[in-house]
Design a protein around this motif. Structure first.
Motif, PDB file in Angstrom:
ATOM      1  N   PRO A 104      14.872  -0.579 -52.377  1.00  0.00           N
ATOM      2  CA  PRO A 104      16.098  -0.211 -53.095  1.00  0.00           C
ATOM      3  C   PRO A 104      16.199   1.283 -53.381  1.00  0.00           C
ATOM      4  O   PRO A 104      17.302   1.842 -53.363  1.00  0.00           O
ATOM      5  N   ALA A 107      17.041   3.019 -50.061  1.00  0.00           N
ATOM      6  CA  ALA A 107      18.414   2.664 -49.681  1.00  0.00           C
ATOM      7  C   ALA A 107      19.412   3.458 -50.520  1.00  0.00           C
ATOM      8  O   ALA A 107      20.438   3.927 -50.005  1.00  0.00           O
ATOM      9  N   SER A 108      19.136   3.621 -51.818  1.00  0.00           N
ATOM     10  CA  SER A 108      20.053   4.375 -52.685  1.00  0.00           C
ATOM     11  C   SER A 108      20.129   5.842 -52.292  1.00  0.00           C
ATOM     12  O   SER A 108      21.125   6.508 -52.561  1.00  0.00           O
ATOM     13  N   ARG A 114      21.180  -0.101 -42.947  1.00  0.00           N
ATOM     14  CA  ARG A 114      21.496  -1.448 -43.413  1.00  0.00           C
ATOM     15  C   ARG A 114      21.406  -2.410 -42.230  1.00  0.00           C
ATOM     16  O   ARG A 114      21.952  -2.146 -41.149  1.00  0.00           O
ATOM     17  N   SER A 138      16.559  -5.953 -50.985  1.00  0.00           N
ATOM     18  CA  SER A 138      17.992  -5.676 -50.867  1.00  0.00           C
ATOM     19  C   SER A 138      18.413  -4.595 -51.855  1.00  0.00           C
ATOM     20  O   SER A 138      17.677  -4.249 -52.790  1.00  0.00           O
ATOM     21  N   TYR A 139      19.621  -4.085 -51.646  1.00  0.00           N
ATOM     22  CA  TYR A 139      20.195  -3.083 -52.546  1.00  0.00           C
ATOM     23  C   TYR A 139      21.711  -3.180 -52.472  1.00  0.00           C
ATOM     24  O   TYR A 139      22.283  -3.135 -51.375  1.00  0.00           O
ATOM     25  N   ASN A 140      22.343  -3.362 -53.629  1.00  0.00           N
ATOM     26  CA  ASN A 140      23.817  -3.454 -53.701  1.00  0.00           C
ATOM     27  C   ASN A 140      24.376  -4.468 -52.703  1.00  0.00           C
ATOM     28  O   ASN A 140      25.389  -4.210 -52.043  1.00  0.00           O
ATOM     29  N   TYR A 144      18.041  -4.088 -46.482  1.00  0.00           N
ATOM     30  CA  TYR A 144      17.558  -2.839 -45.907  1.00  0.00           C
ATOM     31  C   TYR A 144      16.143  -2.940 -45.340  1.00  0.00           C
ATOM     32  O   TYR A 144      15.633  -1.971 -44.790  1.00  0.00           O
TER      33      TYR A 144
END
Length: 452
Positions: A104, A107-108, A114, A138-140, A144
């Motif tokens: 996460p 990814a941020s 993705r 995962s993220y949002n 990922y």
């Protein structure tokens, strides 16, 4: 030879060469083109994933245009080298091994590709992954990374030694009970220590088990307002307990030990108990490499004040945005994390060693069920008991249980673990180690603006 004049080929010789080439047909021409245009996918992986190198020939036969180059690294080295490579846009790696801590955060930052779009193609089936493991990567709402294997932690122990000593492992052991058992079983004169525990520095080494001990004792790194709590009575009690346990009844040179060293110790029959990753049980039950295969029992992660304990980690594959060959990278990633990969692994390398904790469908394979019957249920129970949101007694302003979910934790965790490892080595007291660690933790949140 230099200066040698080469005879010009005759028309007959040239014609013969052309006829020979034509005789090869399209396949012969295609092979030559493949050699010239073959794509290389470079994978930065952790040492524990080395088995994939023994199977990758299967992938390359299916993908003759692609060659996979592995760079296997120790955990600490991998965690140091990969983010530097991505941040500098060097692009040395097309695939990288990461876990729930990095996924996460990276990814941020826009560091990772993705994967949802790729995964929807064909029969990859993202929903087949164990939900807690999949969600941790995962993220949002986007995926990922995908797990190569997932793990929690549990207590592994020698049933034969327990029987010989007239001891019984509790169904749900507490840490004080484990300490008492370790004292009873500790027999260094006969080459057996009471327990093996990680003691070497590194946030992904010592702090993985130690953080679960801190949480179940009621300790924590920060409170809900980001005030450091590393010198709280509960945290001190947990760290003192862990350090005393490994110093009194643990393996020699514990301050240098990680999972690899403890695995070797346990395989050789030189430890009565070992608290560590559920993913390592298969190596212990492999009769080709373990002297204690068939002699082991498995108990839940020990507790004190919580209903359950244990961590969640998943060595997983991600594609950095700096990858030079993202499409070929996904072809490899999807192969190594597919439903069919465990079957290939089992047939070639042995079913007991198949990477666990990833896909639900793996646990439906009869061969896998038979080979892992000694530990398959404890592994699934450990993964099911994970609570990433509320793992201890207190609310925490991040998600995770064996790490603090902020970018600065990698550096902070390494510094804190080095201080505690020094206490295990006897170079300083636990109180001194935690006093320094409290300052490190305060500097991080003050500098990062976490507190208003």
């Amino acid at each position: 030879m230099p200066g040698e004049r080469r005879a010009r080929p005759t028309r007959t010789a040239v014609s013969a060469s052309l006829l020979a080439l034509l005789a090869l047909g399209p396949a012969g021409c295609a092979d030559r083109s493949t050699d010239q245009e073959r794509t290389t996918v470079t994978v930065a992986a952790v040492d524990f994933m080395r088995d994939v190198d023994e199977l990758v020939d299967d992938f390359e036969r299916e993908h003759p245009d692609t060659h996979v180059n592995f760079v296997f690294l120790p955990e600490n080295t991998l965690r140091d080298r990969v983010p530097k490579d991505i941040a500098s846009e060097a692009g040395h790696y097309d695939v990288v091994a990461i876990g729930p801590y990095e996924a996460p955060i990276w990814a941020s930052r826009g560091w990772l590709t993705r994967l949802d779009g790729y995964a929807r193609q064909g029969d990859y089936d993202m929903r087949d992954f164990i939900p807690t493991v999949r969600e941790s990567l995962s993220y949002n709402g986007g995926q990922y990374a995908v797990p190569y294997y997932g793990e929690s932690s549990f207590l592994m122990y020698r049933k034969d030694l327990f029987t010989k000593a007239g001891l019984t492992m509790p169904k749900r052991p507490t840490w004080p009970e484990v300490a008492e058992l370790a004292a009873r079983l500790h027999d260094p004169e006969h080459g057996v220590v009471g327990i093996c525990l990680r003691g070497g520095p590194g946030w992904g080494n010592l702090l993985m088990p130690l953080n679960t001990v801190i949480l179940t004792f009621g300790g924590r790194w920060y409170d809900e307002h980001w005030n450091p709590r590393l010198t709280s009575p509960e945290t001190k009690a947990a760290v003192r307990f862990y350090v005393d346990l490994v110093r009194r009844y643990g393996q020699p040179r514990a301050a240098e030990s990680g999972p690899a060293e403890c695995l070797t110790t346990m395989r050789r029959g030189e430890a009565a108990m070992w608290y560590d990753s559920t993913a390592l049980a298969g190596s212990l039950e492999d009769p080709h490499s373990s002297e204690v295969a068939g002699e082991l029992g498995y108990a839940p992660a020990p507790v004190v004040n919580t209903a359950s304990s244990g961590w969640l980690w998943a060595w997983s594959l991600a594609i950095p945005v700096t990858a030079k060959n993202p499409r070929a990278a996904w072809e490899f990633v999807s192969w190594a994390t597919s439903k069919s990969y465990p079957k290939l692994y089992g047939q070639r390398l042995g079913w007991v060693r198949v990477p666990p904790g990833g896909r639900l469908s793996t646990y439906e394979l009869p061969q896998y069920q038979k080979a892992t019957k000694a530990f398959v249920r404890p592994v699934l129970d450990a993964l099911d008991a994970v609570d990433l949101i509320h793992p201890g007694l207190h609310e925490q302003p991040w998600v995770g249980m064996s790490y603090v979910g902020i970018p600065e934790y990698a550096g902070l965790g390494n510094r804190v673990s080095a201080e505690i490892s020094a206490a295990i080595a006897g170079r300083q007291s636990v109180d001194d180690a935690l006093a320094k660690s409290q300052i490190f933790a305060r500097d991080v949140v003050d500098g990062g603006g976490y507190r208003e």
